[in-house]
Design a protein around this motif. Sequence first.
Motif, PDB file in Angstrom:
ATOM      1  N   PHE A   9       0.838  -1.201   0.000  1.00  0.00           N
ATOM      2  CA  PHE A   9       0.000   0.000   0.000  1.00  0.00           C
ATOM      3  C   PHE A   9       0.873   1.251   0.000  1.00  0.00           C
ATOM      4  CE2 PHE A   9      -2.572   3.385   1.805  1.00  0.00           C
ATOM      5  CZ  PHE A   9      -3.739   3.270   1.055  1.00  0.00           C
ATOM      6  N   ALA A  10       1.939   1.229   0.810  1.00  0.00           N
ATOM      7  CA  ALA A  10       2.852   2.376   0.888  1.00  0.00           C
ATOM      8  C   ALA A  10       3.495   2.656  -0.464  1.00  0.00           C
ATOM      9  CB  ALA A  10       3.924   2.127   1.949  1.00  0.00           C
ATOM     10  N   GLU A  11       3.771   1.589  -1.227  1.00  0.00           N
ATOM     11  CA  GLU A  11       4.386   1.738  -2.542  1.00  0.00           C
ATOM     12  C   GLU A  11       3.347   1.902  -3.648  1.00  0.00           C
ATOM     13  OE1 GLU A  11       6.878  -1.714  -2.856  1.00  0.00           O
ATOM     14  OE2 GLU A  11       8.308  -0.988  -1.339  1.00  0.00           O
ATOM     15  N   GLN A  12       2.069   2.018  -3.250  1.00  0.00           N
ATOM     16  CA  GLN A  12       0.930   2.243  -4.145  1.00  0.00           C
ATOM     17  C   GLN A  12       0.745   1.110  -5.153  1.00  0.00           C
ATOM     18  OE1 GLN A  12       0.143   6.257  -5.422  1.00  0.00           O
ATOM     19  NE2 GLN A  12       1.475   7.148  -3.853  1.00  0.00           N
ATOM     20  N   VAL A  13       1.139  -0.096  -4.727  1.00  0.00           N
ATOM     21  CA  VAL A  13       0.824  -1.303  -5.506  1.00  0.00           C
ATOM     22  C   VAL A  13      -0.650  -1.655  -5.302  1.00  0.00           C
ATOM     23  CG1 VAL A  13       1.318  -3.772  -5.765  1.00  0.00           C
ATOM     24  CG2 VAL A  13       3.192  -2.150  -5.359  1.00  0.00           C
ATOM     25  N   VAL A  14      -1.158  -1.367  -4.080  1.00  0.00           N
ATOM     26  CA  VAL A  14      -2.564  -1.595  -3.752  1.00  0.00           C
ATOM     27  C   VAL A  14      -3.284  -0.251  -3.721  1.00  0.00           C
ATOM     28  CG1 VAL A  14      -4.177  -2.416  -1.988  1.00  0.00           C
ATOM     29  CG2 VAL A  14      -2.058  -3.675  -2.422  1.00  0.00           C
ATOM     30  N   HIS A  15      -4.396  -0.156  -4.455  1.00  0.00           N
ATOM     31  CA  HIS A  15      -5.153   1.098  -4.561  1.00  0.00           C
ATOM     32  C   HIS A  15      -6.167   1.197  -3.414  1.00  0.00           C
ATOM     33  CE1 HIS A  15      -8.120   4.002  -6.153  1.00  0.00           C
ATOM     34  NE2 HIS A  15      -7.092   4.501  -6.803  1.00  0.00           N
ATOM     35  N   PRO A  16      -6.387   2.424  -2.864  1.00  0.00           N
ATOM     36  CA  PRO A  16      -7.364   2.592  -1.775  1.00  0.00           C
ATOM     37  C   PRO A  16      -8.749   2.034  -2.104  1.00  0.00           C
ATOM     38  CG  PRO A  16      -6.091   4.599  -2.038  1.00  0.00           C
ATOM     39  CD  PRO A  16      -5.693   3.702  -3.169  1.00  0.00           C
ATOM     40  N   GLY A  17      -9.196   2.209  -3.340  1.00  0.00           N
ATOM     41  CA  GLY A  17     -10.513   1.700  -3.728  1.00  0.00           C
ATOM     42  C   GLY A  17     -10.602   0.188  -3.619  1.00  0.00           C
ATOM     43  N   ASP A  18      -9.550  -0.515  -4.077  1.00  0.00           N
ATOM     44  CA  ASP A  18      -9.528  -1.980  -3.971  1.00  0.00           C
ATOM     45  C   ASP A  18      -9.466  -2.408  -2.503  1.00  0.00           C
ATOM     46  OD1 ASP A  18      -9.553  -2.329  -6.744  1.00  0.00           O
ATOM     47  OD2 ASP A  18      -7.370  -2.179  -6.887  1.00  0.00           O
ATOM     48  N   LEU A  19      -8.699  -1.668  -1.701  1.00  0.00           N
ATOM     49  CA  LEU A  19      -8.583  -1.998  -0.276  1.00  0.00           C
ATOM     50  C   LEU A  19      -9.943  -1.866   0.413  1.00  0.00           C
ATOM     51  CD1 LEU A  19      -6.109  -2.736   1.568  1.00  0.00           C
ATOM     52  CD2 LEU A  19      -6.238  -0.401   2.411  1.00  0.00           C
ATOM     53  N   LYS A  20     -10.639  -0.766   0.150  1.00  0.00           N
ATOM     54  CA  LYS A  20     -11.951  -0.547   0.763  1.00  0.00           C
ATOM     55  C   LYS A  20     -12.953  -1.613   0.338  1.00  0.00           C
ATOM     56  CE  LYS A  20     -11.643   4.482   1.431  1.00  0.00           C
ATOM     57  NZ  LYS A  20     -12.279   5.782   1.149  1.00  0.00           N
ATOM     58  N   ASN A  21     -12.961  -1.942  -0.958  1.00  0.00           N
ATOM     59  CA  ASN A  21     -13.903  -2.961  -1.447  1.00  0.00           C
ATOM     60  C   ASN A  21     -13.628  -4.312  -0.796  1.00  0.00           C
ATOM     61  OD1 ASN A  21     -15.137  -1.113  -3.132  1.00  0.00           O
ATOM     62  ND2 ASN A  21     -13.898  -1.643  -4.920  1.00  0.00           N
ATOM     63  N   SER A  22     -12.357  -4.635  -0.614  1.00  0.00           N
ATOM     64  CA  SER A  22     -11.981  -5.922  -0.024  1.00  0.00           C
ATOM     65  C   SER A  22     -12.358  -5.980   1.456  1.00  0.00           C
ATOM     66  CB  SER A  22     -10.475  -6.159  -0.187  1.00  0.00           C
ATOM     67  OG  SER A  22     -10.099  -6.036  -1.553  1.00  0.00           O
ATOM     68  N   VAL A  23     -12.156  -4.865   2.161  1.00  0.00           N
ATOM     69  CA  VAL A  23     -12.562  -4.797   3.566  1.00  0.00           C
ATOM     70  C   VAL A  23     -14.072  -4.945   3.678  1.00  0.00           C
ATOM     71  CG1 VAL A  23     -12.765  -3.256   5.566  1.00  0.00           C
ATOM     72  CG2 VAL A  23     -10.584  -3.478   4.378  1.00  0.00           C
ATOM     73  N   GLU A  24     -14.797  -4.322   2.776  1.00  0.00           N
ATOM     74  CA  GLU A  24     -16.260  -4.404   2.787  1.00  0.00           C
ATOM     75  C   GLU A  24     -16.728  -5.858   2.703  1.00  0.00           C
ATOM     76  OE1 GLU A  24     -20.012  -3.142  -0.073  1.00  0.00           O
ATOM     77  OE2 GLU A  24     -18.082  -2.133  -0.330  1.00  0.00           O
ATOM     78  N   VAL A  25     -16.132  -6.637   1.782  1.00  0.00           N
ATOM     79  CA  VAL A  25     -16.514  -8.045   1.614  1.00  0.00           C
ATOM     80  C   VAL A  25     -16.176  -8.856   2.863  1.00  0.00           C
ATOM     81  CG1 VAL A  25     -16.024 -10.168   0.314  1.00  0.00           C
ATOM     82  CG2 VAL A  25     -16.318  -8.004  -0.911  1.00  0.00           C
ATOM     83  N   ALA A  26     -14.940  -8.693   3.368  1.00  0.00           N
ATOM     84  CA  ALA A  26     -14.498  -9.453   4.543  1.00  0.00           C
ATOM     85  C   ALA A  26     -15.330  -9.096   5.778  1.00  0.00           C
ATOM     86  CB  ALA A  26     -13.020  -9.192   4.811  1.00  0.00           C
ATOM     87  N   LEU A  27     -15.630  -7.819   5.932  1.00  0.00           N
ATOM     88  CA  LEU A  27     -16.368  -7.359   7.098  1.00  0.00           C
ATOM     89  C   LEU A  27     -17.803  -7.878   7.090  1.00  0.00           C
ATOM     90  CD1 LEU A  27     -16.519  -5.721   9.660  1.00  0.00           C
ATOM     91  CD2 LEU A  27     -16.830  -3.661   8.285  1.00  0.00           C
ATOM     92  N   ASN A  28     -18.439  -7.845   5.927  1.00  0.00           N
ATOM     93  CA  ASN A  28     -19.818  -8.337   5.854  1.00  0.00           C
ATOM     94  C   ASN A  28     -19.915  -9.826   6.171  1.00  0.00           C
ATOM     95  OD1 ASN A  28     -21.496  -6.051   5.311  1.00  0.00           O
ATOM     96  ND2 ASN A  28     -20.641  -5.939   3.254  1.00  0.00           N
ATOM     97  N   LYS A  29     -18.892 -10.602   5.816  1.00  0.00           N
ATOM     98  CA  LYS A  29     -18.876 -12.026   6.188  1.00  0.00           C
ATOM     99  C   LYS A  29     -18.835 -12.180   7.702  1.00  0.00           C
ATOM    100  CE  LYS A  29     -16.625 -13.909   2.032  1.00  0.00           C
ATOM    101  NZ  LYS A  29     -15.377 -14.518   1.498  1.00  0.00           N
ATOM    102  N   LEU A  30     -18.136 -11.282   8.365  1.00  0.00           N
ATOM    103  CA  LEU A  30     -18.010 -11.307   9.812  1.00  0.00           C
ATOM    104  C   LEU A  30     -19.313 -10.887  10.490  1.00  0.00           C
ATOM    105  CD1 LEU A  30     -15.412 -11.995  11.404  1.00  0.00           C
ATOM    106  CD2 LEU A  30     -14.962  -9.552  11.569  1.00  0.00           C
ATOM    107  N   LEU A  31     -19.998  -9.920   9.863  1.00  0.00           N
ATOM    108  CA  LEU A  31     -21.192  -9.349  10.477  1.00  0.00           C
ATOM    109  C   LEU A  31     -22.473 -10.116  10.174  1.00  0.00           C
ATOM    110  CD1 LEU A  31     -20.569  -5.522   9.904  1.00  0.00           C
ATOM    111  CD2 LEU A  31     -20.099  -6.858  11.950  1.00  0.00           C
ATOM    112  N   ASP A  32     -22.488 -10.886   9.090  1.00  0.00           N
ATOM    113  CA  ASP A  32     -23.721 -11.581   8.683  1.00  0.00           C
ATOM    114  C   ASP A  32     -24.338 -12.435   9.791  1.00  0.00           C
ATOM    115  OD1 ASP A  32     -24.117 -10.476   6.196  1.00  0.00           O
ATOM    116  OD2 ASP A  32     -22.996 -12.029   5.110  1.00  0.00           O
ATOM    117  N   PRO A  33     -23.534 -13.264  10.527  1.00  0.00           N
ATOM    118  CA  PRO A  33     -24.155 -14.073  11.592  1.00  0.00           C
ATOM    119  C   PRO A  33     -24.763 -13.220  12.709  1.00  0.00           C
ATOM    120  CG  PRO A  33     -21.930 -14.875  11.087  1.00  0.00           C
ATOM    121  CD  PRO A  33     -22.092 -13.568  10.397  1.00  0.00           C
ATOM    122  N   ILE A  34     -24.152 -12.062  12.974  1.00  0.00           N
ATOM    123  CA  ILE A  34     -24.678 -11.181  14.031  1.00  0.00           C
ATOM    124  C   ILE A  34     -25.970 -10.531  13.559  1.00  0.00           C
ATOM    125  CG2 ILE A  34     -24.152  -9.195  15.508  1.00  0.00           C
ATOM    126  CD1 ILE A  34     -21.164  -9.867  15.063  1.00  0.00           C
TER     127      ILE A  34
END
Length: 527
Positions: free
Chosen positions: A299-324
């Motif tokens: 991320f520091a070297e801008q190999v990973v884009h903020p938009g891709d990072l946010k989208n990926s967090v969104e997917v991972a987080l929703n998997k965590l929150l779905d059972p709750i």
Amino acid sequence: MEPAPGPQEKYQLITRNLQEVLGEDKLMAILKERELKIYWGTATTGKPHVAYFVPMSKIADFLKAGCEVTILFADLHAYLDNMKAPWELLELRTRYYEHVIKAMLESIGVPLEKLRFVRGTDYQLSKEYTLDVYRLSSVVTQHDAKKAGAEVVKQVEHPLLSGLLYPGLQALDEEYLKVDAQFGGVDQRKIFTFAEKYLPSLGYAKRVHLMNPMVPGLTGSKMSSSEEDSKIDLLDRKEDVKKKLKKAFCEPGNVENNGVLSFIKHVLFPLKSEFVVLREEKWGGNKTYTAYEALEKDFAEQVVHPGDLKNSVEVALNKLLDPIREKFNCPELKKLSSAAYPTPSKAKPGEKGTKNSEPEDVVPSRLDIRVGKVISVEKHPDADSLYVEKIDVGEAEPRTVVSGLVHFVPKEQLQDRLVVLLCNLKPQKMRGVESQGMVLCASSVGEPRQVEPLDPPAGCCAGERVYVEGYEGGEPDEELKPKKKVFEKLQADFRISEDCVAQWKQRNFLTKLGTVSCKSLKGGSIS
């Protein structure tokens, strides 16, 4: 069957990812003799949010290490902390916390039968405990009590006596829960050292203290229950998660105070031991990281884009929150949630809401005011008195803002400075250029007119929320409707104090780091 871990392995499990341990030698000595008894307490105030997964993952570590773990629902503490939980809602909020914390633990595979759950009022109202509160108050100085609670108890201009009692009660909990250690965030450190100093004066043993790092919120400051944009609620809908992540501070290449990266480091990685960045094939396709350091480097070297990072967090987080979400999608828990955290009435007491009534009171929390950093300043191509600025407010792209400051502030004084920006005005064109916000400035009362942009406290981050003292909670309007004149009504009571502090009805404009001010325009207006 796996062999039971030895004392050294247990120590590693108990202390991994912690920021600090007070009493390491004592901890090891206990582990060599028996299992550690430890507790984690949470005051039942605002709704628990996703950062609560940080202590949950450590509780999982404690259980793997064979610890006897107690979870304290500190209901009395919630009331004592400037009545963050009103007395009439205390029971309801405690029940809500019990359900939601247990749902979180179940969602990450923690066996509930191995935990002991206790409410503060189960023992804190007893004769023995009350007597110890009096004994403690006879030896603790006001200075030490105030200092101990400085990072935890809500700080106000005229503190209540209840806030001074708070650290003493938390210290006594260690004795009355019969534990060897207390676990909490590093913001609890002053309370922990307070306990180490004063418990022995009552004849009680000094305990071990384990501290987690504080997780930055999505705006770059501490993730807080009282600051809506800084956190994601455990029951937020998927569209709300998307909206909050979209607004989150995540500047390309910047790993400092990056709430999205911090969330991955402190929540997602400890729970899953890996993180997948989801990308289209043309941008390199998906990439799985098994070490956080590698992700941060990319991320520091801008190999990973903020938009891709946010989208990926969104997917991972929703998997965590779905059972709750699923667990709380039943009539009983929906009713409990609404009762414990009632929404503000849309009509005045005794009145029925009408089609044309205000959606809620005209209060400062409806304004989306943020710290911004001026990235560029240019003269408006068609107006001599206007600047066109690009201002970073912690979003994916900087905002374009048109300001009438040419005759008051030299261009070089605006470049790279921090400003205070009103972000939820309806965008409007000013001489052909759409302005997406308003830079708030102090103005002198008399002639000649002087104007100074408001100054956030030093050290603030772009995107950090600015609020009025006493109005920290509440969700800002998505967009202020011009016909309702919400800003204009509030602005009528904006003033600069004699100490050059920005105020609304004599209540200070604040960020997490202190007051918002101007350089010299005492008694001025704010526009």
